[in-house]
Design a protein around this motif. Structure first.
Motif, PDB file in Angstrom:
ATOM      1  N   ASN A   1       0.829  -1.211   0.000  1.00 52.93           N
ATOM      2  CA  ASN A   1       0.000   0.000   0.000  1.00 52.93           C
ATOM      3  C   ASN A   1       0.863   1.260   0.000  1.00 52.93           C
ATOM      4  O   ASN A   1       0.570   2.232  -0.699  1.00 52.93           O
ATOM      5  CB  ASN A   1      -0.940   0.001   1.199  1.00 52.93           C
ATOM      6  CG  ASN A   1      -2.050  -1.015   1.075  1.00 52.93           C
ATOM      7  OD1 ASN A   1      -2.401  -1.436  -0.036  1.00 52.93           O
ATOM      8  ND2 ASN A   1      -2.615  -1.437   2.192  1.00 52.93           N
ATOM      9  N   GLN A   2       1.924   1.230   0.815  1.00 51.44           N
ATOM     10  CA  GLN A   2       2.818   2.387   0.850  1.00 51.44           C
ATOM     11  C   GLN A   2       3.508   2.592  -0.491  1.00 51.44           C
ATOM     12  O   GLN A   2       3.669   3.725  -0.955  1.00 51.44           O
ATOM     13  CB  GLN A   2       3.863   2.213   1.962  1.00 51.44           C
ATOM     14  CG  GLN A   2       3.293   2.235   3.373  1.00 51.44           C
ATOM     15  CD  GLN A   2       2.626   3.560   3.689  1.00 51.44           C
ATOM     16  OE1 GLN A   2       1.411   3.635   3.828  1.00 51.44           O
ATOM     17  NE2 GLN A   2       3.417   4.607   3.799  1.00 51.44           N
TER      18      GLN A   2
ATOM     19  N   ASN B   1       2.364   1.624  -3.441  1.00 51.52           N
ATOM     20  CA  ASN B   1       1.373   2.105  -4.403  1.00 51.52           C
ATOM     21  C   ASN B   1       1.097   3.595  -4.220  1.00 51.52           C
ATOM     22  O   ASN B   1       0.942   4.339  -5.194  1.00 51.52           O
ATOM     23  CB  ASN B   1       0.074   1.308  -4.261  1.00 51.52           C
ATOM     24  CG  ASN B   1       0.221  -0.123  -4.740  1.00 51.52           C
ATOM     25  OD1 ASN B   1       1.081  -0.419  -5.573  1.00 51.52           O
ATOM     26  ND2 ASN B   1      -0.599  -1.023  -4.236  1.00 51.52           N
ATOM     27  N   LYS B   2       1.033   4.020  -2.955  1.00 46.39           N
ATOM     28  CA  LYS B   2       0.835   5.450  -2.691  1.00 46.39           C
ATOM     29  C   LYS B   2       2.019   6.263  -3.215  1.00 46.39           C
ATOM     30  O   LYS B   2       1.844   7.341  -3.783  1.00 46.39           O
ATOM     31  CB  LYS B   2       0.659   5.689  -1.195  1.00 46.39           C
ATOM     32  CG  LYS B   2      -0.671   5.205  -0.631  1.00 46.39           C
ATOM     33  CD  LYS B   2      -0.756   5.485   0.861  1.00 46.39           C
ATOM     34  CE  LYS B   2      -2.075   4.972   1.433  1.00 46.39           C
ATOM     35  NZ  LYS B   2      -2.157   5.204   2.902  1.00 46.39           N
TER      36      LYS B   2
ATOM     37  N   ALA C   1       1.849   6.371  -7.004  1.00 44.86           N
ATOM     38  CA  ALA C   1       0.796   7.300  -7.423  1.00 44.86           C
ATOM     39  C   ALA C   1       1.227   8.749  -7.221  1.00 44.86           C
ATOM     40  O   ALA C   1       0.987   9.611  -8.077  1.00 44.86           O
ATOM     41  CB  ALA C   1      -0.489   7.011  -6.646  1.00 44.86           C
ATOM     42  N   GLU C   2       1.889   9.018  -6.086  1.00 43.38           N
ATOM     43  CA  GLU C   2       2.345  10.374  -5.810  1.00 43.38           C
ATOM     44  C   GLU C   2       3.444  10.792  -6.783  1.00 43.38           C
ATOM     45  O   GLU C   2       3.470  11.934  -7.264  1.00 43.38           O
ATOM     46  CB  GLU C   2       2.864  10.465  -4.368  1.00 43.38           C
ATOM     47  CG  GLU C   2       3.370  11.828  -3.951  1.00 43.38           C
ATOM     48  CD  GLU C   2       2.287  12.894  -3.950  1.00 43.38           C
ATOM     49  OE1 GLU C   2       2.632  14.083  -4.039  1.00 43.38           O
ATOM     50  OE2 GLU C   2       1.089  12.532  -3.870  1.00 43.38           O
TER      51      GLU C   2
ATOM     52  N   ARG D   1       1.835  11.516 -10.070  1.00 44.29           N
ATOM     53  CA  ARG D   1       1.162  12.816 -10.021  1.00 44.29           C
ATOM     54  C   ARG D   1       2.179  13.956 -10.100  1.00 44.29           C
ATOM     55  O   ARG D   1       1.977  14.951 -10.806  1.00 44.29           O
ATOM     56  CB  ARG D   1       0.350  12.930  -8.735  1.00 44.29           C
ATOM     57  CG  ARG D   1      -0.478  14.206  -8.645  1.00 44.29           C
ATOM     58  CD  ARG D   1      -0.973  14.438  -7.240  1.00 44.29           C
ATOM     59  NE  ARG D   1       0.111  14.730  -6.326  1.00 44.29           N
ATOM     60  CZ  ARG D   1       0.690  15.918  -6.210  1.00 44.29           C
ATOM     61  NH1 ARG D   1       0.284  16.926  -6.956  1.00 44.29           N
ATOM     62  NH2 ARG D   1       1.674  16.107  -5.355  1.00 44.29           N
TER      63      ARG D   1
END
Length: 371
Positions: free
Chosen positions: A163-164, A166-167, A170-171, A174
């Motif tokens: 999860n970390q 993937n975050k 994604a960041e 972005r």
């Protein structure tokens, strides 16, 4: 190539798991070192059921119940599986209990009678029963509890890590998208200002128009072929700023107060492309009076891994346009926050006559960042 990488990663995980299980099984065999022939079937059943329980918990129970906060269902299924495996082992495989099954209990009729066997009257009124302490019945379950606990911890930590990641991905995506947008925004802003300068020369029918076009072509070549890299050589970025200043000088009547000084070694140092040009553009935009005179002073100091950039201009032509004013400065502030969140210090001061900017930046010297 990407599919092959995924396959190789999957194969490596399988080999890693096999190696770990083999290590634990071989380690547990140490207890049979002196009598290897005493290994019974329960030893194999224990490890087979333990491995099955580990992966049932890892792939099904934890993601579908524990991580979904369905705690009662999770513990019900987990202890249900432990109970099932324990019943199978106690009934069929653990020697101490297998011999206590009803069909293996010795009835009284098969036991010899007599005073030599039963001194007190020579009779046996009940069948022989041997009861194991409760600890021996539940003791083997601690192995399964340990297995299921380790499995749950590993899966929970794996999910947290994924999860970390993937975050972070994604960041990063972005951030990269936003940086690309900001860079694309810089190009037309620069071109707009440069064409204004050439238009001014053409309007005066100046003989310097060809020189201005040549200088602009050099600037455009740099923007086309260098600025797609993550970083550019600081030396090239400084040359770009100097060429831009030369272009601006061509359209001005008084250039005595246009000064740029560079101190320090610019070699083997790298910077985000087009990072400083917005300050220079704004200085010429607002620091030029109606007579064609400009007061723009720039100082660049490079020491070790730090860059100090000072720029000063007079406030001669400042009429705030709510739609277009300040695009360059907002752009560079956003880029600094994205690229150098803890590695820059930007100070902007203004009084009745002068507008001053000081930027302290920690430079990136990693050449491999250029691609």
């Amino acid at each position: 190539m990407q599919i092959d990488t995924i396959k190789n990663t999957g194969n490596n995980k399988i080999l890693f798991h096999c190696a770990i299980w083999l290590f634990f099984i071989l380690t547990s065999l140490i207890q049979f070192y002196e009598s290897p022939f005493k290994i019974n079937n329960d030893f194999y059943v224990q490890w087979i059921t333990g491995i099955v329980l580990f992966y049932l918990n890892y792939f099904y129970l934890v993601p579908n119940y524990l991580l979904q906060k369905k705690y009662w269902l999770y513990f019900t299924f987990a202890f249900g599986l432990i109970a099932l495996f324990m019943i199978i082992r106690l009934t069929y495989f653990i020697p101490e209990f297998r011999h206590l099954r009803p069909e293996n209990i010795v009835p009284p009729s098969t036991i010899p009678h007599g005073p030599h066997f039963f001194p007190e009257g020579g009779r046996m009124h009940q069948r022989i029963e041997m009861k194991q302490p409760l600890f021996f019945k539940i003791g083997p379950s601690f192995f399964y509890i340990l297995i299921i606990t380790i499995s749950a911890i590993i899966r929970t930590l794996t999910e947290f890590y994924n999860n970390q990641q993937n975050k972070l991905i994604a960041e990063t995506h972005r951030t990269n998208t936003e940086l690309i947008y900001l860079r694309k925004q810089t190009n037309p802003h620069f071109l707009f200002n440069s064409l204004n300068s050439i238009y001014s020369l053409a309007h005066k029918k100046s003989d310097l128009v060809p020189d201005a076009i040549v200088t602009l072509s050099e600037l455009m070549r740099y923007m086309l072929y260098e600025t797609d890299n993550k970083t550019v050589a600081l030396e090239k970025e400084v040359n770009y700023i100097q060429n831009y200043i030369e272009l601006q000088k061509l359209r001005l009547n008084n250039i005595e107060d246009i000064v740029i000084n560079v101190h320090g070694d610019t070699r083997n140092k790298f910077i985000e492309p087009l990072l400083l040009i917005s300050f220079v553009e704004n200085a010429f935009k607002y620091g030029t009076d109606y007579k064609g005179a400009a007061h723009v002073k720039i100082k660049i100091l490079i020491t070790d891994h730090n860059l100090d950039f000072w720029i000063e201009n007079t406030i001669e032509n400042y009429v705030k346009d709510p739609e277009n004013s300040g695009i360059g400065l907002v752009n560079i502030q956003n880029r600094l926050d994205l690229l150098y969140p803890n590695a820059h210090e930007l100070t902007i001061t203004q009084d009745s006559e002068y507008y001053r900017v000081h930027l302290n930046l920690k430079l990136d010297e990693i050449k491999t960042a250029i691609h």
